[in-house]
Design an enzyme around this catalytic site. Structure first.
Site, PDB file in Angstrom:
ATOM      1  N   THR A   1       0.930  -1.183   0.007  1.00 54.28           N
ATOM      2  CA  THR A   1       0.054   0.219   0.207  1.00 54.28           C
ATOM      3  C   THR A   1       0.905   1.253   0.057  1.00 54.28           C
ATOM      4  O   THR A   1       2.080   1.038   0.214  1.00 54.28           O
ATOM      5  CB  THR A   1      -0.934   0.118   1.214  1.00 54.28           C
ATOM      6  OG1 THR A   1      -0.149  -0.132   2.507  1.00 54.28           O
ATOM      7  CG2 THR A   1      -1.944  -1.112   1.235  1.00 54.28           C
TER       8      THR A   1
ATOM      9  N   VAL B   1       0.844   4.531   1.161  1.00 53.69           N
ATOM     10  CA  VAL B   1       1.078   5.208   2.520  1.00 53.69           C
ATOM     11  C   VAL B   1       2.289   4.718   3.386  1.00 53.69           C
ATOM     12  O   VAL B   1       3.103   5.061   3.845  1.00 53.69           O
ATOM     13  CB  VAL B   1      -0.031   5.931   3.455  1.00 53.69           C
ATOM     14  CG1 VAL B   1       0.568   6.564   4.615  1.00 53.69           C
ATOM     15  CG2 VAL B   1      -0.617   6.762   2.360  1.00 53.69           C
ATOM     16  N   CYS B   2       1.834   3.292   3.615  1.00 57.39           N
ATOM     17  CA  CYS B   2       2.601   2.346   4.423  1.00 57.39           C
ATOM     18  C   CYS B   2       4.034   2.189   3.737  1.00 57.39           C
ATOM     19  O   CYS B   2       5.159   2.002   4.647  1.00 57.39           O
ATOM     20  CB  CYS B   2       2.130   1.005   4.359  1.00 57.39           C
ATOM     21  SG  CYS B   2       0.636   0.903   5.366  1.00 57.39           S
ATOM     22  N   THR B   3       4.307   2.142   2.623  1.00 60.23           N
ATOM     23  CA  THR B   3       5.713   2.162   1.823  1.00 60.23           C
ATOM     24  C   THR B   3       6.432   3.085   2.073  1.00 60.23           C
ATOM     25  O   THR B   3       7.563   3.036   2.541  1.00 60.23           O
ATOM     26  CB  THR B   3       5.440   1.983   0.337  1.00 60.23           C
ATOM     27  OG1 THR B   3       4.617   0.857   0.057  1.00 60.23           O
ATOM     28  CG2 THR B   3       6.661   1.929  -0.662  1.00 60.23           C
TER      29      THR B   3
ATOM     30  N   LEU C   1       7.475   3.020   6.125  1.00 64.16           N
ATOM     31  CA  LEU C   1       8.450   2.057   6.564  1.00 64.16           C
ATOM     32  C   LEU C   1       9.744   2.297   5.772  1.00 64.16           C
ATOM     33  O   LEU C   1      10.965   2.059   6.534  1.00 64.16           O
ATOM     34  CB  LEU C   1       8.346   0.534   6.297  1.00 64.16           C
ATOM     35  CG  LEU C   1       7.328  -0.050   7.419  1.00 64.16           C
ATOM     36  CD1 LEU C   1       5.853   0.442   7.494  1.00 64.16           C
ATOM     37  CD2 LEU C   1       7.202  -1.747   7.225  1.00 64.16           C
TER      38      LEU C   1
END
Length: 222
Positions: free
Chosen positions: A40, A42-44, A47
């Site tokens: 996804t 935003v998660c990329t 992290l």
């Protein structure tokens, strides 16, 4: 998961192999954070940016570990995407990601919103972030919705504040504080003790109430 409570121990499968959480933390600080899902956007970014700043967390003696309700293989495959998108991550991906397919940890660690808490078909953890001290106590929590990515500078800032105020238990950090700014002296410190505690000086602010409770100093080191 209230401030000051002991974060429960658990065993988990991660991209760095199986861990027992308390043993893995050891005598370090820890940032444990969840993300809604692998692959996804935003998660990329989240992290990836945290990985880029791994050296800053290392300087502060802080271990990093992520969590979502995805399969371990998905984590491993996704890491390649993260490294491709955030090209300034040095070397191998620097911290483990927990696989929580059965959602047990997400429930145990209070990483689900109210709407999805009891929905076993939903594998969407919110953006929960916990800062844990070497005594395994929860010292700070940040809870963001799925739609809002976190700020790595803010995570580092609050770690600096926590570690400073642990070291100097008679000060607190004001709004928007960053290292080097003035800190606030707690009202419990008596005026007569100020020269001994802060030999380089203290600033006092006069208030309309006449109460002398705003006292600041830059006489500290992290």
């Amino acid at each position: 998961m209230r401030l000051g409570s002991t974060v429960p121990d658990f065993k988990a499968s991660t991209t760095h192999g199986p861990i027992s959480f308390h043993e893995w933390i050891g005598s370090s600080w820890c940032v444990l954070f969840s993300h809604p899902a692998d692959f996804t956007p935003v998660c990329t970014t989240e992290l990836g940016r945290i990985a880029v700043f791994k050296g800053e967390f290392d300087k502060r003696g802080v271990k990093l570990i992520a969590l979502s309700c995805d399969k371990l293989k998905d984590h491993t495959d996704w890491i390649n995407d993260i490294k491709s998108y955030c090209r300034d991550i040095p070397g191998d991906f620097p911290y483990p990601i927990i696989s929580d397919e059965d959602r047990k940890l997400a429930v145990k660690l209070d990483m689900l919103d109210e709407q999805n808490r009891n929905n076993e078909e939903s594998a969407k953890t919110i953006r929960a972030l916990y800062i844990i001290d070497p005594n395994k106590k929860l010292r700070l929590s940040m809870i963001y919705p799925m739609s809002t990515g976190r700020n790595v500078d803010e995570i580092l800032r609050v770690i600096d504040s926590l570690q400073l105020t642990d070291k100097l238990q008679f000060v607190a950090t004001p709004a928007n504080w960053i290292p080097g700014d003035k800190v606030m002296i707690l009202p419990t410190v008596k005026d007569e003790d100020l020269p001994k505690l802060f030999p380089k000086g203290v600033d006092k602010v006069s208030m309309p109430s006449g109460q002398n409770y705003v006292r600041t100093t830059t006489d500290y080191t992290l």
